[in-house]
Design an enzyme around this catalytic site. Structure first.
Site, PDB file in Angstrom:
ATOM      1  N   HIS A   1       0.830  -1.210   0.000  1.00  0.00           N
ATOM      2  CA  HIS A   1       0.000   0.000   0.000  1.00  0.00           C
ATOM      3  C   HIS A   1       0.865   1.261   0.000  1.00  0.00           C
ATOM      4  O   HIS A   1       0.623   2.188  -0.788  1.00  0.00           O
ATOM      5  CB  HIS A   1      -0.919   0.015   1.220  1.00  0.00           C
ATOM      6  N   GLU A   2       1.867   1.299   0.864  1.00  0.00           N
ATOM      7  CA  GLU A   2       2.730   2.484   0.928  1.00  0.00           C
ATOM      8  C   GLU A   2       3.508   2.663  -0.371  1.00  0.00           C
ATOM      9  O   GLU A   2       3.719   3.789  -0.823  1.00  0.00           O
ATOM     10  CB  GLU A   2       3.680   2.383   2.120  1.00  0.00           C
TER      11      GLU A   2
ATOM     12  N   HIS B   1       1.618   4.451  -3.011  1.00  0.00           N
ATOM     13  CA  HIS B   1       1.754   5.913  -3.005  1.00  0.00           C
ATOM     14  C   HIS B   1       2.992   6.352  -3.778  1.00  0.00           C
ATOM     15  O   HIS B   1       2.976   7.376  -4.468  1.00  0.00           O
ATOM     16  CB  HIS B   1       1.835   6.428  -1.564  1.00  0.00           C
TER      17      HIS B   1
ATOM     18  N   HIS C   1       3.144   8.791  -7.013  1.00  0.00           N
ATOM     19  CA  HIS C   1       4.047   9.932  -7.125  1.00  0.00           C
ATOM     20  C   HIS C   1       4.840   9.865  -8.422  1.00  0.00           C
ATOM     21  O   HIS C   1       4.976  10.865  -9.137  1.00  0.00           O
ATOM     22  CB  HIS C   1       4.990   9.952  -5.920  1.00  0.00           C
TER      23      HIS C   1
END
Length: 224
Positions: free
Chosen positions: A94-95, A98, A102
């Site tokens: 999940h991280e 991100h 980006h």
């Protein structure tokens, strides 16, 4: 009506947080079929998405996992960084979702990042302006509306955050399946963990909206 709404959201928030904690506790004890830790999974997902300039580092605390676009760092709590569990895989992916957002200039992440300075300012002053606006409403009603405007900014941020978090989880789940990190035994559990994590953002956004409506109704009532 307003008090009932606040109580309902508070109860809902408690339920979601309790279920989330229970789910992560359960899935943190279930190992993956592959012998990879959260750190290994994060690095693998980044590399397979062509991202080589983001560092994966351990971070103190529990549920402190996050991606910092300013430093290009995926920070994973020790329970995730060193663990070979379903929960660790879900959080790490999940991280990294991100980080992929980006790298690909995902529009909603770009919008959220653009709102950060304004939201940071609003969070610092909003309660003082609302308190002052309530106290001095009869002589300076604009003060309360200024506070409400700042609070509206934080509410907007909460709702912009929703698609960012949901999209990161969608990227994570899709990659976990196609990469073979999760299998028929573990995939639904990883999805379940991220689903309940997403619910916390939904409840937070609804709570912020309810508070905003309360402030607006209070200001309009005082005006009348």
């Amino acid at each position: 009506m307003g008090m009932f709404l606040f109580i309902a959201i508070a109860i809902l928030s408690f339920i979601v947080q309790s279920v989330l904690k229970s789910k992560f506790s359960k899935y943190s004890k279930m190992p993956l079929s592959v012998g990879l830790t959260g750190a290994d999974i994060a690095k693998k997902m980044l590399n397979e998405n062509g991202i080589y300039d983001v560092k994966v580092v351990p971070h103190e605390g529990t549920l402190t996992d996050h991606y910092n676009p300013a430093t290009k760092t995926v920070a994973l709590s020790n329970d995730v960084f060193y663990s070979n569990s379903i929960a660790a895989a879900a959080v790490a992916a999940h991280e990294c979702g991100h980080a992929v957002q980006h790298a690909t200039a995902y529009s909603m992440l770009t919008l959220r990042s653009a709102l950060v300075p304004a939201v940071s300012f609003a969070s610092q002053w909003v309660q003082w302006l609302i308190l002052g606006g309530i106290i001095f409403f009869n002589t300076f009603p604009t003060l309360l509306w200024m506070g409400i405007a700042l609070f509206a900014m934080t509410t907007l941020f909460s709702f912009v955050t929703l698609p960012v978090e949901i999209n990161a989880s969608s990227r994570a789940i899709a990659w976990l399946r196609t990469s073979g990190i999760t299998d028929i035994r573990t995939h639904d559990k990883a999805f379940d963990a991220l689903k309940w994590a997403a619910y916390t953002y939904v409840v937070a956004a609804l709570g912020s909206l309810a508070t905003l409506i309360y402030y607006v109704m209070m200001a309009m009532g005082r005006r009348d």
